[in-house]
Each structure stands twice: as structure tokens, then as C-alpha cells.
Design a protein around this motif. Structure first.
Motif, short mmCIF file in Angstrom:
data_model
loop_
_atom_site.label_atom_id
_atom_site.label_comp_id
_atom_site.label_asym_id
_atom_site.label_seq_id
_atom_site.Cartn_x
_atom_site.Cartn_y
_atom_site.Cartn_z
N THR A 1 -6.65 5.57 -1.51
CA THR A 1 -6.17 4.22 -1.77
C THR A 1 -6.68 3.24 -0.72
OG1 THR A 1 -4.17 5.01 -2.88
CG2 THR A 1 -4.09 2.78 -1.99
N TYR B 1 0.81 -1.21 0.00
CA TYR B 1 0.00 0.00 0.00
C TYR B 1 0.85 1.26 0.00
CZ TYR B 1 -4.08 -2.94 0.50
OH TYR B 1 -5.06 -3.88 0.27
N GLU C 1 1.73 1.82 -3.62
CA GLU C 1 0.57 2.29 -4.38
C GLU C 1 0.21 3.74 -4.04
OE1 GLU C 1 -1.11 0.61 -6.87
OE2 GLU C 1 0.57 -0.78 -6.68
#
Length: 281
Positions: free
Chosen positions: A212, A178, A181
Motif C-alpha cells: 500500500t 493509510y 487502507e
């Protein structure tokens, strides 16, 4: 890989599925598993006949409230799964604990890696018994945090940007995937220093983080090739189909979704980091 969106998905499902149910019986299948609760006999005695009140979360820890002075704490590690089953379902390999309710089946902890925990502590001594809960950073899936507050915490870090984002004292539970990203969505390199960011870059990073994580939770987390993460019904997440950079480098990887150049990978703090050299500055 189990990070914040995966744990939040499990928490939501468990709160909906088992809150209000009373425990009929408990079986500790893995020898020695309940040591932290005083041994298997004490673990069983403290749980049987209790009702589950709610399922909360602090960071990556599940906090299962009981109608007693105890709470049950779950920490799934790198590959643990909390699974709902009918009583008649076959017991899967690596099942360590099975909790049977007076109605509505069972809750089982499956742990193929061997680092998951499920233990009981007195509710009033939760932080004392689980000191990892103290000093946690912001939790974007639990409580909104203004971008200025996020920026102040970030700018106080003497570490590169990815190292700061993966520090639970700054933001809880992002992990490698994460953070990659989020940095891609924000257009920022992993090795930038936080004090090099301007106000607009901090706002962009904050927005990318929130969007996200909420998007990942909406898609019920991501199940990668290791297959460690499954939801409480044994189903994989769907967010892996929306990844832009994580594990996209190499011969069979997809190009950058923005500039169509190859995604790069770089060894950072003994782990691979994935990024676009063109789009992240």
C-alpha cells in the motif's frame, strides 16, 4: 492529510530539484516564524550563501543538508507545502518563507493551517534538538523490514490493531487513511488485538502495509477534498483514486470493491474508521 507517502514524494522531488543549488537570499515573510532558529536575522544569516547538499527524511521530518554545520529541518504539519517557484511568480497567500537560489528559482514554504515548521539546528545536535526523531518505529519506504521483525514489534503492543499501526513508535507516518487502507487490504478489523493474529495474518498485514505504501508513493500520494497536500510543483497526488474504504461510507460512498456491501464507519479514538464488516475479520 500529509502522511508517509506524501512526505516521501516531496523528499524525492526536493532532492532532485534543489540538491547542489546555492542559496542567494532568504525572506522570512511571516513575523515570528523563525524563532526556533534564533529569529529571522539569524535564520537568514545562517542560510544565505549556503549550498544544499541533499534532502533526507526521518519519519515525517525533512532533513535538508547544507555545506555548513547546520541542517534545515522541515515539518509540514497538517497542511504545509514546500513549493518550487520561478522568481517572478506571484507570492501565494500564507507563504511564510521564500528561499531564492543563485539559479533555478525559489523554494517557498506555504502554510495555510499554521502548524508547519522550517528551522535550523546544528547537525551534530539534530536528535537533541528534535527529540521526536528518537524512538521512531519502522519506515517501510526507507528500509525493508522482515515480516517477523514487524510481527515482534506489533505483538508487543497492548493496543488494538489500528491504534498500534498509527503509533509512530511502531510504524512511522501511517495516519488514519493509510491504516484503514492497509487493514482492508489485509482483511483485518481495526479492533483486533495484535496478540490474536496468527503468523499468516501477520505476514498478510506486513505485505499489505508495504504494498500500500509503495503504491501510494508511486502515485505521488493522495490529495483529499481539503486540498492540503500538493507536491513541490503545486500538483495533487493521484492515489485518492485507488482508495478502497477511506471515506467511502454513507449515502454517496462506494460499496466494498470485494463483496459490494456498504462500507461502514465507526468512531474509534475520537476519529472515524472505515472498514468492510464482511471482508475484514
Amino acid at each position: 492529510m500529509i502522511a508517509l507517502p506524501e512526505i516521501e514524494t516531496i523528499r524525492r522531488d526536493l532532492d532532485r530539484e534543489v540538491s547542489g543549488l546555492r542559496i542567494k537570499s532568504v525572506e522570512v515573510i511571516k513575523t515570528g516564524f523563525a524563532k526556533r532558529s534564533g529569529g529571522a536575522k539569524k535564520f537568514v544569516a545562517r542560510l544565505e550563501k549556503m549550498k544544499i547538499v541533499n534532502v533526507r527524511r526521518r519519519g515525517l521530518y525533512l532533513i535538508i543538508g547544507l555545506d555548513s554545520e547546520d541542517v534545515m529541518v522541515g515539518q509540514l504539519g497538517t497542511g504545509g507545502q514546500m513549493r518550487r517557484h520561478a522568481n517572478r511568480d506571484d507570492v501565494e497567500p500564507n507563504t511564510v518563507v521564500s528561499i531564492t537560489f543563485t539559479k533555478s528559482g525559489q523554494l517557498r514554504l506555504v502554510d495555510g493551517v499554521g502548524d508547519a515548521e522550517l528551522f535550523l539546528v546544528k547537525a551534530e545536535k539534530l536528535v537533541e534538538e528534535v527529540p521526536q526523531l528518537e524512538g521512531l518505529g519502522i519506515d517501510p519506504l526507507d528500509q525493508p523490514v522482515p515480516w517477523r521483525m514487524f510481527g515482534e514489534m506489533l505483538l508487543a503492543q497492548d493496543a488494538k490493531l489500528k491504534a498500534a499501526l498509527t503509533d509512530d513508535r511502531v510504524v512511522v507516518g501511517l495516519g488514519e487513511m493509510y491504516s484503514d487502507e492497509i487493514l482492508f487490504a489485509a482483511g483485518l478489523r481495526f479492533d483486533r488485538l495484535p496478540n490474536s493474529l496468527g503468523p499468516q495474518e501477520v505476514r498478510r498485514l506486513h505485505r499489505a502495509m508495504v504494498e500500500t505504501l509503495h503504491d501510494a508513493a508511486k502515485h505521488r500520494g493522495a490529495t483529499l477534498e481539503d486540498g492540503h497536500y500538493l507536491d513541490v510543483h503545486g500538483q495533487p497526488g493521484g492515489y485518492e483514486d485507488y482508495l478502497h474504504v477511506f471515506k467511502q461510507a454513507g449515502k454517496n460512498g462506494r460499496p466494498c470493491s470485494r463483496c459490494h456491501r456498504p462500507i461502514q464507519k465507526y468512531r474509534f479514538r475520537r476519529r472515524w474508521t472505515y472498514f468492510c464488516e464482511q471482508c475484514q475479520i
